[in-house]
Design an enzyme around this catalytic site. Structure first.
Site, PDB file in Angstrom:
ATOM      1  N   SER A   1      60.703  66.721  10.438  1.00  0.00           N
ATOM      2  CA  SER A   1      59.632  67.639  10.055  1.00  0.00           C
ATOM      3  C   SER A   1      60.187  68.739   9.144  1.00  0.00           C
ATOM      4  O   SER A   1      60.735  68.435   8.076  1.00  0.00           O
ATOM      5  CB  SER A   1      58.960  68.195  11.308  1.00  0.00           C
ATOM      6  OG  SER A   1      57.752  68.834  10.997  1.00  0.00           O
TER       7      SER A   1
ATOM      8  N   ASP B   1      50.281  60.349  11.091  1.00  0.00           N
ATOM      9  CA  ASP B   1      50.728  61.670  10.663  1.00  0.00           C
ATOM     10  C   ASP B   1      50.082  62.040   9.323  1.00  0.00           C
ATOM     11  O   ASP B   1      50.270  61.330   8.336  1.00  0.00           O
ATOM     12  CB  ASP B   1      52.251  61.647  10.527  1.00  0.00           C
ATOM     13  CG  ASP B   1      52.847  63.007  10.220  1.00  0.00           C
ATOM     14  OD1 ASP B   1      52.089  63.976  10.058  1.00  0.00           O
ATOM     15  OD2 ASP B   1      54.090  63.088  10.147  1.00  0.00           O
TER      16      ASP B   1
ATOM     17  N   HIS C   1      53.033  62.493  14.213  1.00  0.00           N
ATOM     18  CA  HIS C   1      54.067  63.478  13.919  1.00  0.00           C
ATOM     19  C   HIS C   1      54.719  63.905  15.245  1.00  0.00           C
ATOM     20  O   HIS C   1      54.082  63.931  16.286  1.00  0.00           O
ATOM     21  CB  HIS C   1      53.430  64.678  13.225  1.00  0.00           C
ATOM     22  CG  HIS C   1      54.392  65.580  12.551  1.00  0.00           C
ATOM     23  ND1 HIS C   1      55.013  65.263  11.369  1.00  0.00           N
ATOM     24  CD2 HIS C   1      54.845  66.818  12.890  1.00  0.00           C
ATOM     25  CE1 HIS C   1      55.802  66.243  11.002  1.00  0.00           C
ATOM     26  NE2 HIS C   1      55.724  67.214  11.911  1.00  0.00           N
TER      27      HIS C   1
END
Length: 320
Positions: A166, A255, A285
């Protein structure tokens, strides 16, 4: 996110529902100390013991401002072979404002065990107290430390990988661009796990990720700076990908920022740079939280570990 898509398994479905309850616009409006308190309680719900045979020690890296803390993981099962370990510098996720080495202890420990490498997990400075480029400079300090002192710690600076998930994937990619442009050691591989690489978000909402949430994180990370076109802050804005290290990119089907990683892999390949790619079907995610609960999540982490293992093994054969 494709409307026909569905979670890979029950653990994933429950995780998405939990995340969407926690990470709301109301959460983003809370004082930062409260956001971090709630986040810490959240990740602890998905924590589990490290794999057997993995040890971790706290490392202090000297920097001009004082010290940068990190956790150094080692696969102790390697015995005498552990004297010259390849090393991954790891940036945890958390939108540049949340998280720590502890919040990502489980996936990092599993990476250490499955890839057979040391992992240096950084406690880099968080926004909004510290805006760009502070976290990136912490990453550069960690690279310099591995080059300067790694051998005394049993690490091989000639087999150096950077990785992150991320916002941490953003930092890993930005660091590779910085080193390419300003000089530094050779990076064997950059491993980006559902990376956040631009300010744009596709339609959809999953596991607490939305355009509003990403804007909240980016605003904190940028401070009052206009950085959307700065390649070190948002790597997809780089004019050229030539000269970057090979990559391995892992995205997640559910995601909304899946296109970030997909585009990054494509641009590396268009620049003639090898890049492996995997998409975790039915995964959201932050699926690294589920590597002990979801076989689909475990497979995606295993693919990243296999890419790391292949890169460090190939380099060992090359110099032998």
């Amino acid at each position: 996110m494709n409307a026909a898509s569905k979670p890979a398994d029950e653990a994933v479905a429950a995780f998405i529902a939990d995340s969407d309850l926690v990470f709301t616009p109301a959460y983003d409006a809370l004082p930062m100390i409260e956001q971090r308190r709630i986040y810490d309680a959240y990740w602890q719900r998905y924590h589990a013991p490290r794999p057997a045979g993995v040890t971790a020690e706290t490392i202090s890296i000297g920097v001009p401002r004082g010290e940068l803390r990190a956790l150094l993981y080692r696969p102790s099962t390697l015995g005498s072979e552990a004297a010259n370990l390849p090393v991954v510098i790891y940036f945890h996720g958390g939108g540049w404002i949340l998280g720590s080495p502890e919040s990502h202890d489980l996936p990092v420990a599993r990476m250490c065990a499955e890839a057979g490498v040391a992992v240096l997990s950084l406690d880099y400075r968080l926004a909004p107290e510290h805006v760009f480029p502070d976290a990136l400079m912490d990453g550069l300090a960690a690279v310099d430390w591995v080059v300067r002192e790694g051998r005394s710690k049993g690490l091989d600076p000639d087999r150096l990988v950077v990785a992150g998930d991320s916002a941490g994937g953003n930092l890993a990619a930005g660091l590779c661009l910085w080193i390419r442009d300003h000089g530094g050691p050779r990076i064997l591989l950059q491993v980006l796990i559902y990376p956040a690489l631009t300010t744009r978000v596709a339609a959809g909402h999953s596991a607490g990720v939305s355009q509003e949430a990403v804007s909240h994180y980016v605003t904190a990370y940028f401070g009052k700076q206009d950085l959307a076109g700065n390649a070190y802050a948002m790597p997809l804005s780089a004019k050229s990908f030539a000269g970057l290290p090979p990559g391995f990119v892992a995205t997640a089907e559910l995601d909304p920022i899946l296109p970030h990683g997909e585009m990054f892999a494509e641009r590396l390949r268009h620049a003639g740079i090898p890049c492996g790619y995997t998409c975790g079907y039915g995964l959201p995610h932050t699926y690294l939280r589920l590597v002990h609960l979801s076989p689909a999540a475990a497979r995606e982490l295993a693919a990243c570990c296999a890419a790391i293992g292949a890169a460090v093994s190939a380099e060992q054969r090359r110099v032998a």
